[in-house]
Write an enzyme that holds these catalytic residues in place. Sequence first.
Site, PDB file in Angstrom:
ATOM      1  N   ASP A  42     -12.536  14.087  -1.259  1.00 33.26           N
ATOM      2  CA  ASP A  42     -11.440  14.985  -1.633  1.00 33.26           C
ATOM      3  C   ASP A  42     -11.847  16.448  -1.772  1.00 33.26           C
ATOM      4  O   ASP A  42     -11.147  17.229  -2.417  1.00 33.26           O
ATOM      5  CB  ASP A  42     -10.812  14.514  -2.948  1.00 33.26           C
ATOM      6  CG  ASP A  42      -9.888  13.324  -2.746  1.00 33.26           C
ATOM      7  OD1 ASP A  42      -9.097  13.356  -1.788  1.00 33.26           O
ATOM      8  OD2 ASP A  42      -9.965  12.375  -3.541  1.00 33.26           O
ATOM      9  N   ASP A  66      -4.732   9.660   2.929  1.00 34.83           N
ATOM     10  CA  ASP A  66      -4.876  10.943   2.227  1.00 34.83           C
ATOM     11  C   ASP A  66      -6.006  11.790   2.822  1.00 34.83           C
ATOM     12  O   ASP A  66      -5.980  13.024   2.752  1.00 34.83           O
ATOM     13  CB  ASP A  66      -5.196  10.731   0.749  1.00 34.83           C
ATOM     14  CG  ASP A  66      -4.448   9.600   0.084  1.00 34.83           C
ATOM     15  OD1 ASP A  66      -4.194   8.579   0.740  1.00 34.83           O
ATOM     16  OD2 ASP A  66      -4.123   9.725  -1.109  1.00 34.83           O
ATOM     17  N   THR A  92      -3.210  -1.754   0.866  1.00 31.51           N
ATOM     18  CA  THR A  92      -2.733  -0.628   0.077  1.00 31.51           C
ATOM     19  C   THR A  92      -3.434  -0.623  -1.262  1.00 31.51           C
ATOM     20  O   THR A  92      -3.971  -1.644  -1.703  1.00 31.51           O
ATOM     21  CB  THR A  92      -1.211  -0.671  -0.128  1.00 31.51           C
ATOM     22  OG1 THR A  92      -0.760   0.596  -0.627  1.00 31.51           O
ATOM     23  CG2 THR A  92      -0.812  -1.756  -1.134  1.00 31.51           C
ATOM     24  N   ARG A 122       4.132   9.020  -0.533  1.00 33.70           N
ATOM     25  CA  ARG A 122       3.221  10.152  -0.460  1.00 33.70           C
ATOM     26  C   ARG A 122       2.243   9.995   0.693  1.00 33.70           C
ATOM     27  O   ARG A 122       1.808  10.988   1.298  1.00 33.70           O
ATOM     28  CB  ARG A 122       2.488  10.361  -1.784  1.00 33.70           C
ATOM     29  CG  ARG A 122       1.778  11.715  -1.832  1.00 33.70           C
ATOM     30  CD  ARG A 122       1.394  12.162  -3.240  1.00 33.70           C
ATOM     31  NE  ARG A 122       0.342  11.358  -3.831  1.00 33.70           N
ATOM     32  CZ  ARG A 122       0.517  10.466  -4.797  1.00 33.70           C
ATOM     33  NH1 ARG A 122       1.737  10.231  -5.276  1.00 33.70           N
ATOM     34  NH2 ARG A 122      -0.502   9.793  -5.298  1.00 33.70           N
ATOM     35  N   TRP A 137       1.288  12.803   3.403  1.00 38.85           N
ATOM     36  CA  TRP A 137      -0.075  13.246   3.733  1.00 38.85           C
ATOM     37  C   TRP A 137      -0.313  13.224   5.237  1.00 38.85           C
ATOM     38  O   TRP A 137      -0.920  14.146   5.799  1.00 38.85           O
ATOM     39  CB  TRP A 137      -1.107  12.347   3.068  1.00 38.85           C
ATOM     40  CG  TRP A 137      -1.271  12.371   1.573  1.00 38.85           C
ATOM     41  CD1 TRP A 137      -1.497  11.287   0.775  1.00 38.85           C
ATOM     42  CD2 TRP A 137      -1.290  13.508   0.695  1.00 38.85           C
ATOM     43  NE1 TRP A 137      -1.644  11.666  -0.541  1.00 38.85           N
ATOM     44  CE2 TRP A 137      -1.528  13.038  -0.618  1.00 38.85           C
ATOM     45  CE3 TRP A 137      -1.122  14.885   0.888  1.00 38.85           C
ATOM     46  CZ2 TRP A 137      -1.601  13.880  -1.728  1.00 38.85           C
ATOM     47  CZ3 TRP A 137      -1.188  15.724  -0.218  1.00 38.85           C
ATOM     48  CH2 TRP A 137      -1.431  15.230  -1.505  1.00 38.85           C
TER      49      TRP A 137
END
Length: 392
Positions: A113, A173, A233, A245, A249
């Site tokens: 991230d 993400d 998931t 979301r 992304w």
Amino acid sequence: MKLKITAALLLATLGAQAQKIDVAKSIKSAELQTDILVKNVDSARKIKPNLVSPRTVEKGQLKMVISRDWTSGFFPAQLWYYYEFSKDKKWLELAKKYTEDIKKEQFNKGTHDLGFMIFCPFGNGLRLTGDTAYKSVIIQAAKSLSTRFTPSTGVIRSWDHNGDKWKYPVIIDNMMNLELLFEATKFTGDSSFYKIAISHADHTIKNHYRPDFSSWHVVDYDVQTGNVIKKTTAQGYANESSWARGQAWGLYGYTMSYRYTKKPAYLAQADAIANYILTNKTTPSDGVPYWDYNDPKIPNVSRDASAAAITASALYELAKYSKNAKRYKAAADKILYSLSTAYTSKIGDNYGFVLEHSTGHLPANSEIDVPINYADYYYIEALLRYKGKFNF
């Protein structure tokens, strides 16, 4: 808590396309809220100095995070946007202050991230000030992120935890963190960053997307063979469902990837994801989705304003590249109008967070129908993009 259908929400639904968004008023209101948030943050840090950023409000309490939390960069990045819009030196100094607190994460090799954590604040800081010290941080962060790439899989590993669940997990993400790598190649001329980003994006198209262009959340790889072990998931309703979301992304990630590469496949992917989102029959008329498109309890489940904000911001950029520009602009306008009129906190509420009604991790019973810092960041970004201001 289910979002109540208020008069403001009805107006947003019925009048979004006809109404213009008052960006100055919306950002001014957000700034007033953030003034309150800054005071609450400073008070919290006097007690626990290692907590650097506000993340959310849960059980009526402000939740702060340390610098290595994946959300740590959104708050200072939001402050940079205020400075960009207002040129008020107050926001400049605050943005510098809170950005500096995350600087050490440039060396963090334990997370995928770093795009969120480093590029959002330091990238905006570099763009708005020209301070080359920020560039050095970005380059080092890209080097750290690159260590999570394995040639056999062709993708960047997302998580190191829960080894009993997966071997080499990659989440949708992760598309958002490629911007850090693309920028590092621009800064250094070193194409290795670019090649990693391309490989990750290409493999994600191949392995994360279904025929209808919805996305799985987690794809687990065999690091020896590079083959996919399973698709599952972590934060969605079910393995085969479409976590809202996650779809946002992907839309944002492929739009951004097209910006850097001009690869037609990425534009086509962004167009297809946008179509999936905009034609989904479970999305309410105000354009703000429920937390998962396939939750059977719809409409008696929480919305996700963060997914809406990310989607709106992405659609404004996608409109710059796609033949469907008019459609995307209208859809983004509707979403943004809804957020600015029916999803914002009253001044003084929610410790100073701007947007209400986001959902972080419903399966873990975490951050359900709450304000969240990344919702605020992408909301402010979408407001700026509505005005034609793009952070690139």
